[in-house]
Design a protein around this motif. Structure first.
Motif, PDB file in Angstrom:
ATOM      1  N   ILE A 127      40.012  -3.884  24.490  1.00 25.23           N
ATOM      2  CA  ILE A 127      41.275  -3.243  24.145  1.00 25.23           C
ATOM      3  C   ILE A 127      41.175  -1.770  24.510  1.00 25.23           C
ATOM      4  N   ASP A 128      42.065  -1.314  25.381  1.00 27.86           N
ATOM      5  CA  ASP A 128      42.026   0.061  25.892  1.00 27.86           C
ATOM      6  C   ASP A 128      40.640   0.414  26.435  1.00 27.86           C
ATOM      7  N   GLY A 129      40.021  -0.548  27.111  1.00 25.66           N
ATOM      8  CA  GLY A 129      38.747  -0.305  27.763  1.00 25.66           C
ATOM      9  C   GLY A 129      37.529  -0.432  26.881  1.00 25.66           C
ATOM     10  N   ARG A 130      37.726  -0.758  25.591  1.00 22.94           N
ATOM     11  CA  ARG A 130      36.592  -0.901  24.676  1.00 22.94           C
ATOM     12  C   ARG A 130      36.424  -2.346  24.241  1.00 22.94           C
ATOM     13  N   HIS A 131      35.166  -2.767  24.179  1.00 25.09           N
ATOM     14  CA  HIS A 131      34.856  -4.147  23.859  1.00 25.09           C
ATOM     15  C   HIS A 131      35.310  -4.491  22.447  1.00 25.09           C
ATOM     16  N   ALA A 132      35.920  -5.680  22.302  1.00 21.66           N
ATOM     17  CA  ALA A 132      36.337  -6.201  20.994  1.00 21.66           C
ATOM     18  C   ALA A 132      35.458  -7.404  20.666  1.00 21.66           C
ATOM     19  N   PRO A 133      34.282  -7.185  20.065  1.00 21.56           N
ATOM     20  CA  PRO A 133      33.341  -8.299  19.839  1.00 21.56           C
ATOM     21  C   PRO A 133      33.892  -9.382  18.937  1.00 21.56           C
ATOM     22  N   VAL A 158      34.920   5.273  32.344  1.00 23.46           N
ATOM     23  CA  VAL A 158      34.665   3.931  31.826  1.00 23.46           C
ATOM     24  C   VAL A 158      33.967   4.004  30.469  1.00 23.46           C
ATOM     25  N   CYS A 159      34.413   3.134  29.552  1.00 22.69           N
ATOM     26  CA  CYS A 159      33.790   3.043  28.216  1.00 22.69           C
ATOM     27  C   CYS A 159      32.799   1.887  28.193  1.00 22.69           C
ATOM     28  N   ASP A 160      33.312   0.660  28.098  1.00 19.73           N
ATOM     29  CA  ASP A 160      32.470  -0.535  28.089  1.00 19.73           C
ATOM     30  C   ASP A 160      32.747  -1.337  29.352  1.00 19.73           C
ATOM     31  N   ALA A 187      27.433  -1.047  27.499  1.00 21.17           N
ATOM     32  CA  ALA A 187      27.878   0.343  27.420  1.00 21.17           C
ATOM     33  C   ALA A 187      27.503   1.067  28.700  1.00 21.17           C
ATOM     34  N   GLY A 188      28.333   2.018  29.066  1.00 21.26           N
ATOM     35  CA  GLY A 188      27.995   2.872  30.204  1.00 21.26           C
ATOM     36  C   GLY A 188      28.420   2.297  31.535  1.00 21.26           C
ATOM     37  N   ILE A 189      27.815   2.787  32.597  1.00 22.66           N
ATOM     38  CA  ILE A 189      28.237   2.492  33.959  1.00 22.66           C
ATOM     39  C   ILE A 189      27.284   1.493  34.591  1.00 22.66           C
TER      40      ILE A 189
END
Length: 435
Positions: free
Chosen positions: A103-109, A149-151, A126-128
């Motif tokens: 969601i918005d580039g962040r992982h939703a575990p 990039v976030c996740d 995480a990271g590139i």
């Protein structure tokens, strides 16, 4: 809301400085250095304008005139609930299929179910992740993706192994009252003799404007097989820039398919390097656009080694005042003898106001090759429409039947009956007359 001057990156440079310390890997000197270098490269490149040949038919003002805020960490219980409801409508995802949700580039575990095994792995990192090499200039938007990039979704098939079911990655944008930019990242690594199918979905959780700036890297080792389907179904206010960069080694097979059904402005770049002998590459795209949608498909196929085959097919269905662009470049290098490359681009115009700009390109520096390209633009066959009407089929339904028949050639190549059936229904829905 801050307004930027087209062609500058001042807003994103300032945003990068503000959040640099809080991004994933912020305490990792190597990660921080990689992000800074990417931001420096983006600043040096600047945003393209329509004076640049590669952007001649696409006006980026829809992206440049809004100061999209880079998506930041925030509490997401409500967003996760809305995302779960949206996922329930994606009936092509099996109950036990590997699934990574962002969601918005962040992982939703809480919404994900990944596979982690010695032979095959799908996980959020995480990271590139490492970028594919040799795919040529990636451009300013790919550099921005690396900076923000976030996740990342990292999908790896170990040597000689295969995923038993498709891996699905879903990237939601919150699309609320605050215009936000997300930087989705997917890294697909197919080791020697492995096989993996990936479905990559981009969707909206609201009706507001959002900017999705996505990058997918695909590395296919010797004799590996990758089937990759990218589905863009974001809302009618979305801006979407997507880059897919593929590198293939000896005997590998990669099929990349791009289906665009949403967004106000969409740019799909697919760059494939056949850096091995006896490779097979399939590049296909299907666009169904209406209203004032603008969809720009750019492809680059680089035959760098001998005895490889490529098939490229793109189709557009355009209604109202929608506009599509297709620019397909096939490069056959001097030593790439025995190359067999075929390219076609076909467009169906459903209204007088719809427009397509097509630019097929062949650059051949070898003499023992088979290379063809062709482009067609047309309307629904009047005789076929009359025949269906004479059999008691209403005009709306008859037009939908003929339009779906036009799209079927590409839909048939998409792996998995559940996804093909879902796409049939989605396309049929988008062909219905607007109220």
């Amino acid at each position: 809301m801050k307004t930027m001057t087209a062609g500058t990156l001042e807003h994103y440079i300032a945003s990068f400085r503000d959040i640099e310390e809080t991004r994933n890997g912020g305490s990792d000197p190597a990660q921080r250095a990689a992000r800074r270098e990417a931001m420096d490269r983006a600043a040096a490149l600047g945003f393209p304008t329509q004076r640049h040949e590669e952007w001649r038919y696409t006006n980026l003002s829809a992206v440049l005139d809004t100061a999209f805020a880079p998506a930041a960490a925030r509490e997401t219980p409500d967003l996760e609930a809305r995302a779960a409801a949206a996922l329930a409508t994606f009936t092509f995802i099996g109950e036990s299929d590997p699934l990574l949700v962002f969601i918005d580039g962040r992982h939703a575990p809480a919404l994900s179910r990944a596979v982690r095994a010695e032979s095959a792995r799908a996980e959020s990192a995480a990271g590139i992740p490492a970028r594919s090499g040799g795919a040529g200039a990636r451009g300013v938007f790919a550099e921005l993706n690396e900076a923000f990039v976030c996740d990342a979704a990292v999908l790896r098939a170990r040597a000689g192994a295969a995923f038993e079911t498709p891996v699905t990655t879903v990237f939601f944008s919150s699309a609320d009252d605050t215009p936000r930019m997300s930087a989705p990242r997917v890294s697909i690594i197919a080791e020697r003799g492995s096989a993996i199918d990936v479905i990559e979905v981009y969707a909206s959780l609201g009706d507001g404007p959002a900017f999705t700036n996505a990058v997918t890297d695909i590395e296919a080792a010797e004799d590996a097989s990758v089937r990759h389907t990218r589905l863009q179904i974001e809302n009618s206010a979305a801006r979407h820039i997507g880059g897919t960069f593929v590198v293939q080694r000896n005997g590998s097979s990669v099929a990349t398919r791009v289906v665009t059904l949403g967004g106000a402005l969409t740019r799909n770049d697919v760059s494939t390097v056949l850096d091995g002998e006896h490779c097979e590459a399939v590049l296909e795209g299907l666009t169904v656009a209406r209203g004032t949608m603008h969809v720009d498909n750019h492809t680059r196929l680089d035959h760098a080694r001998p005895s490889s085959h490529s098939l490229e097919r793109y189709k557009h269905v355009l209604d109202d005042t929608a506009r599509a662009v297709f620019s397909g470049r096939i490069l056959v290098r001097e030593h790439a003898q025995k190359t067999d490359a075929k390219q076609s681009n076909n467009t169906l115009l459903l209204s007088p106001g719809a427009v397509v700009d097509a630019k097929p390109q062949l650059e051949i520096f070898a003499d023992d090759v088979k290379c063809t390209h062709g482009a067609t633009v047309g309307r629904l066959d009047g005789d076929a429409l009359f025949y269906l009407r004479s059999r008691g089929i209403g005009e709306e339904h008859a037009r939908a039947i003929l339009t779906l028949a036009f799209a079927d050639e590409l839909l048939a190549g998409i792996p998995g009956e559940p996804l093909r059936g879902w796409l049939h229904e989605a396309i049929h829905e988008r062909l219905r007359p607007q109220a």
